[in-house]
Design an enzyme around this catalytic site. Structure first.
Site: not given
Length: 553
Positions: A176, A457
């Site tokens: 990603r 996150d």
């Protein structure tokens, strides 16, 4: 491609770390940089134009115009045409029942590859603090992982090695890159920062695409934070040029798009269409989706969300978006991927651990019975729980052949009403604590942080920030104190939480700096589009310009 006008403002080490035969200088070579710069010069103007269109969409929402499915006749025709579909599953991507995610830090890469999962999403985005070292060393680590040379011994003498027992499944690697909104200020091209998305994609693709193809696999990606189908088209155009440039067949790349913004939920079908020859499906990015929903609807007092613990996957707007995603993906013959289980084992409290693991099991049961094709976990210990539910209820490699009904309307996707929802002073304190702890760790270079027995996150910190902004802006009343929220009340709690954290952790931490960034946001005085862009300059360490001629060929 000329490197005239290109400046590197950070050191490039020629000395390998740990046991790697590869150094930063082997990644940021003249040829690799030329490839990245070519992509940047070709596509950065479009990237910037599309980002400006996000602002226009926000202005329309603020004026009271609701989000809708695209009414353009060409897009309507695409939605109504049942004959087109996405790409067939590439090798290693047919069965994705369990995926683990984490940053491309060397130890975490080894641990992820040793996990009992089908795929591993290595993340330069929300679980990585994009320091120069993290970004370039992350590329080194993935280069080594692909070539089976990732094993290493740390400074304390502990050995980390991938289990390569014959016939053992090693998770398929998916990468990603950072989102379109991010830039890399350590590299300037024609006096402007390089697109972080293009850097992350370009370095990985340039160094590893041919090697992956030689192994029978391919370069696979997750694409974050898209808000419009033209942003998916931009990625597709970059994929085509990148493949053409390296003489790799178009369609070799596969990409899964995270539907983690509210505008993108209205364009799922169009996004798959734009990427169709490269599409590997869509993913429900739950925490970012909540964040985006609050952000985009922030000026509507009827769309205020309650304490974060009450916003679940069965909330009306969340359930609607999940149902639509599965239906769209399966009609177009691509994977529909479920969301993250962020829990981590609670080693010192068996009762609390059992409760947490039961939540994971129930969440994965919900997903597999909704006919998702796979799900995410943040910790290896959660993989057996996810596998158990999917193995029991999904005996096939995926469930693409099942097309559940959905009947989701435009209004359903924005229906944030939660029956019995309430906002409390504890909700304020919890949001402040999570945001402070995460921002502080991010500034110190850690983007994947255990907080309150959850692996957090940037997305979860974003939910905290936007909830606080929304509550202050709309002057909501606290249910536990019968008191209206004011900027001063939130700032006072912010001050108290900082004092507690400083007393607990002592010197060497950056809670005061984190609070300075957070204060105007939670007081409702300003609102950055993204936390990571707000705080990014804290981790930028611009140094002496590197002589491009000294780069390795």
């Amino acid at each position: 491609m000329s490197l005239t006008g290109v400046k590197i403002l950070a050191p490039i080490s020629g000395v390998p770390e740990y046991d790697s035969p590869v150094s930063q200088a082997d990644i940021l070579t003249k040829s690799a940089l030329s490839f990245v710069v070519m992509l940047h010069r070709a596509f950065n103007p479009t990237r910037k134009e599309l980002l400006s269109k996000r602002e226009a969409v926000q202005a329309e929402i603020d004026s009271g115009k609701p989000l809708t499915f695209i009414k353009d006749p060409a897009m309507t025709q695409i939605r109504n045409d049942p004959t087109w579909h996405g790409a067939f599953p590439a090798k290693g991507l047919a069965d994705r029942r369990s995926e683990i995610t984490g940053p491309p830090e060397r130890k975490m890469v080894v641990n992820a590859l040793n996990s009992p999962v089908k795929t591993y999403m290595s993340d330069f985005e929300d679980s990585t603090s994009p320091t120069w070292s993290n970004v370039i060393n992350g590329q080194v680590n993935l280069y080594d992982a692909i070539r089976k040379q990732i094993d290493f011994t740390n400074d304390a003498g502990k050995n980390y090695a991938v289990d390569r027992t014959p016939l053992r499944h090693i998770p398929t690697l998916i990468v990603r890159p950072r989102g379109w909104h991010m830039v890399e200020k350590h590299i300037l091209v024609d006096d402007e920062p390089l697109s972080a998305s293009i850097l992350d994609f370009g370095l990985y693709f340039y160094h590893n695409a041919r090697e992956l193809v030689s192994q029978g696999m391919g370069p696979y990606f997750y694409l974050p934070k898209l808000e419009h189908h033209l942003e998916a088209k931009l990625w597709n155009d970059i994929f085509n040029v990148a493949q053409d440039s390296l003489l790799i067949s178009r369609g070799t790349i596969r990409a899964t798009v995270l539907i983690e913004t509210l505008p993108a939920a209205y364009q799922m079908e169009e996004i798959i269409y734009q990427l169709r020859n490269h599409s590997a499906g869509l993913n429900c990015g739950r925490w970012d989706y909540i964040f985006s929903t609050i952000k985009r609807l922030r000026n509507d007092p009827s769309k205020i969300l309650p304490d974060r613990g009450q916003v679940t996957m069965t909330s009306p707007f969340m359930e609607a978006y999940c149902k639509r995603l599965i239906n769209v993906c399966h009609r177009r013959q691509v994977h529909a991927m479920g969301g993250m289980a962020a829990q981590i084992p609670i080693k010192n409290d068996p009762v609390a651990n059992d409760i947490a693991m039961t939540k994971v099991a129930n969440d994965k049961l919900r997903e597999v019975t909704m006919h998702y094709d796979g799900t995410w976990v943040a910790h290896p210990a959660l993989a057996p729980i996810a596998n158990d539910k999917f193995n029991t209820f999904m005996p096939t490699p995926n469930q693409i052949h099942i097309i559940p009904s959905e009947n989701v309307s435009e209004g359903d996707l924005s229906n944030t009403s939660i029956v019995g929802g309430f906002i409390t002073s504890q909700g304020i304190r919890e949001n402040i604590y999570i945001a402070l702890c995460y921002i502080e760790s991010w500034i110190r270079g850690y983007g994947c942080v255990p907080i309150n027995n959850l692996m957090e996150d940037a997305a979860t910190a974003e939910v905290s920030r936007l909830q606080l902004y929304s509550w202050v802006k709309h002057k909501v009343t606290l249910s536990d104190l019968d008191l209206q929220i004011t900027p001063d009340i939130v700032e006072q709690i912010l001050t108290e939480e900082v004092e507690k954290l400083v007393a607990k952790f002592g010197k060497g931490y950056k809670f005061e700096i984190a609070a300075e960034y957070l204060k105007p946001e939670v007081r409702g005085e300003s609102l950055a589009e993204f936390l990571t862009t707000l705080v990014y300059d804290e981790i930028v360490e611009v140094g002496e310009e590197v002589d491009i001629s000294t780069l390795r060929d």
